[in-house]
Design a protein around this motif. Sequence first.
Motif, PDB file in Angstrom:
ATOM      1  N   LEU A   1       8.634  13.523  12.812  1.00 31.55           N
ATOM      2  CA  LEU A   1       7.561  12.815  12.102  1.00 31.55           C
ATOM      3  C   LEU A   1       7.640  11.315  12.373  1.00 31.55           C
ATOM      4  N   PRO A   2       6.508  10.602  12.224  1.00 28.83           N
ATOM      5  CA  PRO A   2       6.550   9.146  12.393  1.00 28.83           C
ATOM      6  C   PRO A   2       7.407   8.486  11.313  1.00 28.83           C
ATOM      7  N   GLN A   3       8.044   7.366  11.672  1.00 33.32           N
ATOM      8  CA  GLN A   3       8.884   6.668  10.697  1.00 33.32           C
ATOM      9  C   GLN A   3       8.618   5.172  10.730  1.00 33.32           C
ATOM     10  N   ALA A   4       8.737   4.539   9.557  1.00 40.00           N
ATOM     11  CA  ALA A   4       8.699   3.080   9.469  1.00 40.00           C
ATOM     12  C   ALA A   4       9.903   2.672   8.641  1.00 40.00           C
ATOM     13  N   THR A   5      10.837   1.957   9.269  1.00 42.89           N
ATOM     14  CA  THR A   5      12.059   1.572   8.569  1.00 42.89           C
ATOM     15  C   THR A   5      11.915   0.163   7.996  1.00 42.89           C
ATOM     16  N   PHE A   6      12.748  -0.159   7.002  1.00 46.91           N
ATOM     17  CA  PHE A   6      12.834  -1.496   6.393  1.00 46.91           C
ATOM     18  C   PHE A   6      11.460  -1.992   5.913  1.00 46.91           C
TER      19      PHE A   6
ATOM     20  N   SER B   1       8.592  -3.662   3.805  1.00 51.42           N
ATOM     21  CA  SER B   1       8.485  -4.690   2.768  1.00 51.42           C
ATOM     22  C   SER B   1       7.117  -4.609   2.085  1.00 51.42           C
ATOM     23  N   LYS B   2       6.222  -3.723   2.574  1.00 46.86           N
ATOM     24  CA  LYS B   2       4.950  -3.468   1.886  1.00 46.86           C
ATOM     25  C   LYS B   2       4.456  -2.088   2.323  1.00 46.86           C
ATOM     26  N   VAL B   3       3.964  -1.294   1.384  1.00 41.22           N
ATOM     27  CA  VAL B   3       3.447   0.040   1.714  1.00 41.22           C
ATOM     28  C   VAL B   3       2.087   0.215   1.058  1.00 41.22           C
ATOM     29  N   GLU B   4       1.097   0.618   1.851  1.00 40.72           N
ATOM     30  CA  GLU B   4      -0.229   0.922   1.294  1.00 40.72           C
ATOM     31  C   GLU B   4      -0.707   2.230   1.902  1.00 40.72           C
ATOM     32  N   ILE B   5      -1.419   3.013   1.109  1.00 31.54           N
ATOM     33  CA  ILE B   5      -2.039   4.218   1.664  1.00 31.54           C
ATOM     34  C   ILE B   5      -3.522   3.898   1.844  1.00 31.54           C
ATOM     35  N   ILE B   6      -3.961   3.862   3.094  1.00 25.87           N
ATOM     36  CA  ILE B   6      -5.353   3.507   3.389  1.00 25.87           C
ATOM     37  C   ILE B   6      -5.974   4.619   4.229  1.00 25.87           C
ATOM     38  N   GLU B   7      -7.019   5.214   3.704  1.00 23.58           N
ATOM     39  CA  GLU B   7      -7.740   6.305   4.377  1.00 23.58           C
ATOM     40  C   GLU B   7      -6.787   7.347   4.971  1.00 23.58           C
TER      41      GLU B   7
ATOM     42  N   ALA C   1      -3.679   7.226   5.716  1.00 25.79           N
ATOM     43  CA  ALA C   1      -2.557   6.795   6.561  1.00 25.79           C
ATOM     44  C   ALA C   1      -1.679   5.843   5.757  1.00 25.79           C
ATOM     45  N   ALA C   2      -0.384   5.802   6.117  1.00 27.82           N
ATOM     46  CA  ALA C   2       0.517   4.850   5.445  1.00 27.82           C
ATOM     47  C   ALA C   2       0.552   3.582   6.286  1.00 27.82           C
TER      48      ALA C   2
ATOM     49  N   GLY D   1       8.844 -12.738  12.177  1.00 28.49           N
ATOM     50  CA  GLY D   1       7.584 -12.485  11.483  1.00 28.49           C
ATOM     51  C   GLY D   1       7.482 -11.107  10.877  1.00 28.49           C
ATOM     52  N   LEU D   2       6.236 -10.661  10.719  1.00 25.42           N
ATOM     53  CA  LEU D   2       5.992  -9.373  10.084  1.00 25.42           C
ATOM     54  C   LEU D   2       5.276  -8.459  11.073  1.00 25.42           C
ATOM     55  N   GLU D   3       5.607  -7.167  10.983  1.00 24.28           N
ATOM     56  CA  GLU D   3       4.943  -6.176  11.832  1.00 24.28           C
ATOM     57  C   GLU D   3       4.290  -5.172  10.896  1.00 24.28           C
ATOM     58  N   THR D   4       3.023  -4.830  11.140  1.00 27.30           N
ATOM     59  CA  THR D   4       2.382  -3.821  10.288  1.00 27.30           C
ATOM     60  C   THR D   4       2.057  -2.590  11.133  1.00 27.30           C
ATOM     61  N   LEU D   5       2.497  -1.426  10.638  1.00 27.73           N
ATOM     62  CA  LEU D   5       2.296  -0.175  11.365  1.00 27.73           C
ATOM     63  C   LEU D   5       1.384   0.732  10.551  1.00 27.73           C
ATOM     64  N   ALA D   6       0.592   1.568  11.238  1.00 32.24           N
ATOM     65  CA  ALA D   6      -0.169   2.611  10.551  1.00 32.24           C
ATOM     66  C   ALA D   6       0.443   3.948  10.962  1.00 32.24           C
ATOM     67  N   LEU D   7       0.856   4.741   9.977  1.00 33.56           N
ATOM     68  CA  LEU D   7       1.517   6.017  10.262  1.00 33.56           C
ATOM     69  C   LEU D   7       0.626   7.157   9.786  1.00 33.56           C
ATOM     70  N   THR D   8       0.457   8.162  10.658  1.00 37.07           N
ATOM     71  CA  THR D   8      -0.233   9.353  10.182  1.00 37.07           C
ATOM     72  C   THR D   8       0.719  10.085   9.233  1.00 37.07           C
TER      73      THR D   8
END
Length: 249
Positions: free
Chosen positions: A137-142, A144-150, A152-153, A162-169
């Motif tokens: 399954l997809p993973q996002a480690t560490f 610092s912000k989590v949102e569920i949008i449409e 996806a996480a 800086g900051l990296e933002t990922l969209a996970l199915t």
Amino acid sequence: MKVLVPVKRVVDYNVKVRVKSDKTGVDIANVKMSMNPFDEIAVEEAVRLKEKGAVSEIVAVSCGVAQCQETLRTAMAIGADRAILVETSEELQPLAVAKLLKALMDKEQPGLVILGKQAIDDDCNQTGQMLAALADLPQATFASKVEIIEGAAHVTREVDGGLETLALTLPAIITTDLRLNEPRYVTLPNIMKAKKKQLDTFKPEDLGVNVAPRIKTLSVSEPPQRSAGIKVPDVATLVAKLKNEAKVI
Ligand code: AMP
């Protein structure tokens, strides 16, 4: 969506641990135990997602000795709906925990698993990553912000520069960093309510998992003693000492 939150019972972060005289590990007899701080953040995040309407059920999971029930009751006092204890007195290493969690994922079919980024006793930082690999399954480690949008996480991670933002199915695996949130204070009424919540117990054999350790600890030792500092009368002496004795400037 159901969320699974693994919570580990560890030596409380305020306790100064002592190495056993035979150097086989640290002494945890008669020591205060608590929920791993990163796992408290994970439970808090799951509860916040539920409060926002993105999550319908939170299941806390702990693997270890019978006393892990206390840790699960704390998770339920923060807001988890029910709990699962995988009871064993065997020493559990991250791969064994990841296999147990994978077996529970197959049973429970959660949309999200939120783990701590690391347990403060073994400092392994491996279980979430191993679980993501085992479950493919997809993973996002560490996080610092989590949102569920449409469906996806969206996970923001603190990376170098800086900051990296990922969209996970979904389903997906997330591990929490310190700045994700500040866990709420557990109130007495919620502690009382948590006593009545459902807690199921399995053995590793019930889940078809062999938890035998793969790694042997050869030796554990105290860090070297630090020598005492000194007081200097003025800045000029400090600078002279840094230049001539410490040779750092
Ligand atoms: P580690 O890989 O040991 O640093 O642990 C990372 C995370 O995996 C922890 O923050 C917990 O969320 C989870 N975890 C590790 N061991 C256990 C356990 N025995 N029971 C429940 N969750 C665990």
